[in-house]
Enzyme design. Structure first.
Site, mmCIF file in Angstrom:
data_model
loop_
_atom_site.group_PDB
_atom_site.id
_atom_site.type_symbol
_atom_site.label_atom_id
_atom_site.label_comp_id
_atom_site.label_asym_id
_atom_site.label_seq_id
_atom_site.Cartn_x
_atom_site.Cartn_y
_atom_site.Cartn_z
ATOM 1 N NE ARG A 1 -5.570 -2.399 4.436
ATOM 2 C CZ ARG A 1 -6.591 -2.129 3.619
ATOM 3 N NH1 ARG A 1 -7.825 -2.081 4.070
ATOM 4 N NH2 ARG A 1 -6.378 -1.895 2.336
ATOM 5 C CB CYS B 1 -5.421 -2.996 -5.549
ATOM 6 S SG CYS B 1 -5.694 -3.375 -3.807
ATOM 7 C CG HIS C 1 -1.214 -1.495 -4.803
ATOM 8 N ND1 HIS C 1 -2.004 -0.597 -5.442
ATOM 9 C CD2 HIS C 1 -1.947 -2.008 -3.803
ATOM 10 C CE1 HIS C 1 -3.165 -0.568 -4.839
ATOM 11 N NE2 HIS C 1 -3.153 -1.414 -3.841
#
Ligand code: GLN
Length: 244
Positions: free
Chosen positions: A128, A94, A194
Site C-alpha cells: 500500500r 482517496c 486524507h
C-alpha cells in the site's frame, strides 16, 4: 451569501474522519458571516445539480466503495456530471477520488466510476502507498504546497484528457511512478490526501469556498482574512512530517 454543500455517501465514505473537512468549511463560513447549508445524499437518493455548489465525497475502504459504486452511477452520475460541467466544486478524497474515474479494477472485479475525470485505478500487487505527502499545486495563484497523509492500495493513472492536481514533492501520489498527484478538471478536484486535508491547508479550503460562491452569485468574493495561526501551525507540522 450562503455556501451550499452536499456530502455524497457521508455514512459509507468517511474513513480517517474525512468529514472533518466539512466542519472546517462550515467554521470558515460562519466566522465570516457567510451562511452554511449542509445536506447528505446516501444510497438511492437522487441529487439535484443546481441545489448545492460544493459536492464532497470522502475516502472509503474497498468494501465501502463496492457498496456505493453501482448505486452512485445509477442514482447520481447524471446529476453530478451536470453539476461539474456547470462549474460546481467537487472535492473527492482517496476512495472517492478513485470513483471519479472510469473504473477501479480489483483483480477480476471492476467497480464502475462516475467517468467525470479521465482516469483509471488498478489494485496492483505491491505494498500500500502510505505516509505523509506534500504536493505542489497551482490553482491559479501560483504554485503552493498542499500537505497531508495518504494510504491507498489502488494506483491511479490519468488519461490524456486529465491533468493532475499537482506534482509530488514528497510521498507516493497517484501511482508511485509518474510523480503526479490527484486530478483537476474545471472545479473538480480529486486527491489521495486524507483526513484533515482542509484544516492543514486553509488556503485550499478558502479557494473552494470562493469558487462555490462564485458559481451561485456570479462573482468570486474576496474572502475576509482570518487569524490563521493554528492553521498555519497545522500546515507547517504536516510539511515537516512530509519533510518538505
Ligand atoms: N480502497 C482504496 C484503496 O485502498 C481507497 C482507500 C482509502 O480511501 N484510504 O486504494
Amino acid at each position: 451569501m450562503e455556501l451550499r454543500v452536499l456530502s455524497l455517501y457521508p455514512d459509507q465514505m468517511n474513513i480517517y474522519a474525512d468529514r472533518g473537512n466539512i466542519l472546517f468549511l462550515q467554521r470558515r463560513c460562519e466566522w465570516r458571516g457567510i451562511g452554511f447549508v449542509h445536506d447528505g445524499a446516501g444510497p438511492g437518493e437522487p441529487v439535484d445539480p443546481g441545489t448545492h455548489d460544493l459536492f464532497y465525497i470522502g475516502g472509503g475502504q474497498d468494501r465501502d466503495q463496492r457498496a456505493v459504486a453501482a448505486d452512485m452511477v445509477a442514482s447520481k452520475q447524471e446529476a453530478i456530471a451536470a453539476a461539474a460541467d456547470d462549474g460546481a466544486v467537487l472535492l473527492a478524497v482517496c476512495g472517492g477520488y478513485q470513483l471519479l474515474g472510469h473504473s477501479y479494477q480489483l483483480g477480476e472485479e471492476k467497480l464502475p466510476g462516475l467517468g467525470i475525470a479521465d482516469l483509471e485505478t488498478v489494485r496492483e500487487p505491491g505494498a500500500r502507498l502510505i505516509g505523509n505527502i506534500a504536493i505542489e499545486a497551482d490553482l491559479g495563484s501560483g504554485p503552493k504546497l498542499i500537505a497531508g497523509f495518504e494510504n491507498h492500495g489502488g494506483r491511479t493513472y490519468l488519461g490524456p484528457g486529465a491533468r493532475p492536481l499537482g506534482k509530488v514533492v514528497s510521498g507516493h501520489g497517484n501511482n508511485d511512478r509518474d510523480g503526479l498527484e490527484g486530478v483537476r478538471r474545471d472545479n473538480v478536484i480529486g486527491t489521495y490526501l486524507h483526513g484533515p486535508l482542509l484544516p492543514k491547508n486553509a488556503w485550499l479550503a478558502d479557494h473552494l469556498i470562493a469558487l462555490a460562491l462564485e458559481r451561485r452569485y456570479g462573482t468570486r468574493p474576496e474572502l475576509e482574512p482570518l487569524p490563521d495561526e493554528l492553521e498555519a501551525a497545522a500546515h507547517d507540522s504536516a510539511r515537516r512530517a512530509a519533510q518538505s
